[in-house]
Enzyme design. Structure first.
Site, PDB file in Angstrom:
ATOM      1  N   SER A  38      37.275  21.532   4.095  1.00 61.89           N
ATOM      2  CA  SER A  38      37.921  20.382   3.468  1.00 61.89           C
ATOM      3  C   SER A  38      38.285  20.607   2.012  1.00 61.89           C
ATOM      4  O   SER A  38      39.134  19.890   1.468  1.00 61.89           O
ATOM      5  CB  SER A  38      37.030  19.142   3.576  1.00 61.89           C
ATOM      6  OG  SER A  38      35.777  19.353   2.950  1.00 61.89           O
ATOM      7  N   ASP A 332      35.214  12.308  -4.639  1.00 62.63           N
ATOM      8  CA  ASP A 332      34.416  11.516  -3.704  1.00 62.63           C
ATOM      9  C   ASP A 332      33.028  12.126  -3.595  1.00 62.63           C
ATOM     10  O   ASP A 332      32.573  12.803  -4.514  1.00 62.63           O
ATOM     11  CB  ASP A 332      35.115  11.385  -2.344  1.00 62.63           C
ATOM     12  CG  ASP A 332      35.309  12.734  -1.635  1.00 62.63           C
ATOM     13  OD1 ASP A 332      34.713  13.747  -2.063  1.00 62.63           O
ATOM     14  OD2 ASP A 332      36.065  12.779  -0.639  1.00 62.63           O
ATOM     15  N   HIS A 335      33.996  16.282  -2.890  1.00 66.40           N
ATOM     16  CA  HIS A 335      35.161  17.085  -3.274  1.00 66.40           C
ATOM     17  C   HIS A 335      35.556  16.921  -4.738  1.00 66.40           C
ATOM     18  O   HIS A 335      35.426  15.831  -5.297  1.00 66.40           O
ATOM     19  CB  HIS A 335      36.352  16.711  -2.376  1.00 66.40           C
ATOM     20  CG  HIS A 335      36.042  16.821  -0.923  1.00 66.40           C
ATOM     21  ND1 HIS A 335      35.707  15.737  -0.150  1.00 66.40           N
ATOM     22  CD2 HIS A 335      35.994  17.900  -0.107  1.00 66.40           C
ATOM     23  CE1 HIS A 335      35.466  16.135   1.096  1.00 66.40           C
ATOM     24  NE2 HIS A 335      35.641  17.447   1.141  1.00 66.40           N
TER      25      HIS A 335
END
Length: 367
Positions: A38, A332, A335
């Site tokens: 991610s 967040d 990340h």
């Protein structure tokens, strides 16, 4: 080895290329192919039955295309590197639930990264479908078949040999595997050293598979200090103001072994091949220790998110993030913000040997 002989010469160039405006010149690599999780996913999970998605606001609030599936407020690490290298934004491999990027769109490279994907096939299973490392390499084979229709054999060999491969894996093998003993048995089966060995032993054949397809320039990124993520801090496993150090110590075991693998791979391959270790742990930690030097004021919580440290749940759809996003390290629970991605990308591109070993990406482009 010839690579070692070039390090001093290439080091003289330093930041000069970037300062001279390389971002406006012709691409320094013909293409870049990205394999990862991610941290660099740019939309592949949009088409999977996964809980790990970021194709809604406030994700992409500062990105020119809006929410695309990037787990960031703006550009991720690869997007910024593309700017430095003179490459356009890469297409994601997946374009529909059953289709993939094809035609001229693949000429500058493809991004295969998938949120929750890990080195181990089972990592991230708790979040639903995802492309593991092995599956991402298989997806590249589909792209390779398409490339063979666009170039003759000699052209394709030169194209692949000059292209850049970026691989960033391992975080999910800890966050969504080893650190979840209620779901996975790995922490009961392997001590931290043996688990790192397991990851390296699974990682290596996939790197070699890509080498076998014709790639010769590899940037292998280590795991960052995930014990400093808002999500880990929110667990209360560390004293106030501190990171979860035992987790950081575990991932550092992996990083040491990955750097040793880079040495081994460089010894075992010809002069025309280069493997580079990206020390994301060191670069990230430097910012955490000296945040004000980089313009950050908040290092322990997400700009958007729910719960303790705004890190127990990631950004919910249509939630309101902080307004001073460039002062936050984390977007967040897991990340980096665009602001931090720009710093990490610059250090990967033109950083010293402590950031990129044995050479940096700018120097790789000259080989």
């Amino acid at each position: 080895m010839a690579v070692k002989a070039l390090i001093s010469l290439l080091g003289i160039i330093g930041f000069a290329f970037m300062e001279a405006g390389v971002m406006g010149s012709s691409p320094q690599f013909p293409s870049m192919f990205v394999f990862g999780d991610s941290l660099v996913d740019n939309g592949n999970n949009n088409y999977l039955n996964s809980l790990a998605k970021a194709n809604y606001v406030p994700y992409g609030i500062d990105f020119k295309e809006g929410p695309t599936g990037r787990f960031c407020n703006g550009e991720n690490l690869v997007d910024v590197l593309n700017e430095f290298l003179g490459l356009p934004l890469l297409p994601s491999f997946a374009t529909t639930s059953s289709g993939s990027t094809a035609g001229k769109d693949i000429v500058h490279g493809v991004n295969y990264a998938s949120a929750a994907g890990g080195i181990l096939d089972e990592s991230g299973l708790n979040l639903g479908d995802r492309y593991s490392l092995r599956r991402q390499v298989q997806n590249f084979e589909i792209t390779l078949t398409q490339l063979k229709t666009q170039m003759n054999g000699n052209e394709l060999n030169q194209y692949l040999a000059k292209s850049l491969v970026m691989m960033i894996f391992g975080s999910n093998d800890y966050l969504n595997n080893y650190l979840l003993p209620s779901i996975y048995t790995t922490s009961l089966t392997y001590n931290p050293n043996d688990f790192a060995d397991l990851l390296i032993n699974k990682f290596t054949p996939q790197i070699l598979a890509l080498h076998g397809f014709g790639f010769r320039k590899f940037f292998l990124v280590g795991i960052g200090p995930i014990g400093c993520m808002p999500n880990l801090i929110a667990t209360g496993l560390a004293p106030p103001g501190k990171c979860v150090e035992f987790v950081n110590n575990w991932v550092q075991i992996f990083n040491v072994k990955l750097r040793a693998l880079v040495d081994q791979l460089n010894r075992n391959h010809s002069t025309g091949t280069i493997f580079v270790y990206g020390n994301s742990y060191g670069a990230f930690s430097d910012v955490i220790v000296n945040p004000s030097a980089y313009g950050f004021r908040v290092t322990d919580r997400g700009c958007c998110g729910i719960g303790r440290n705004q890190g127990q749940i990631t950004c919910l759809p249509y939630s309101f993030p902080c307004s001073n996003r460039d002062q936050y390290m984390f977007w967040d629970a897991y990340h980096p913000t665009q602001a931090l991605n720009r710093i990490l990308a610059q250090r990967a591109y033109a950083g010293p040997r402590s950031d990129c070993y044995p050479i940096n990406i700018e120097q790789m482009a000259l080989l």
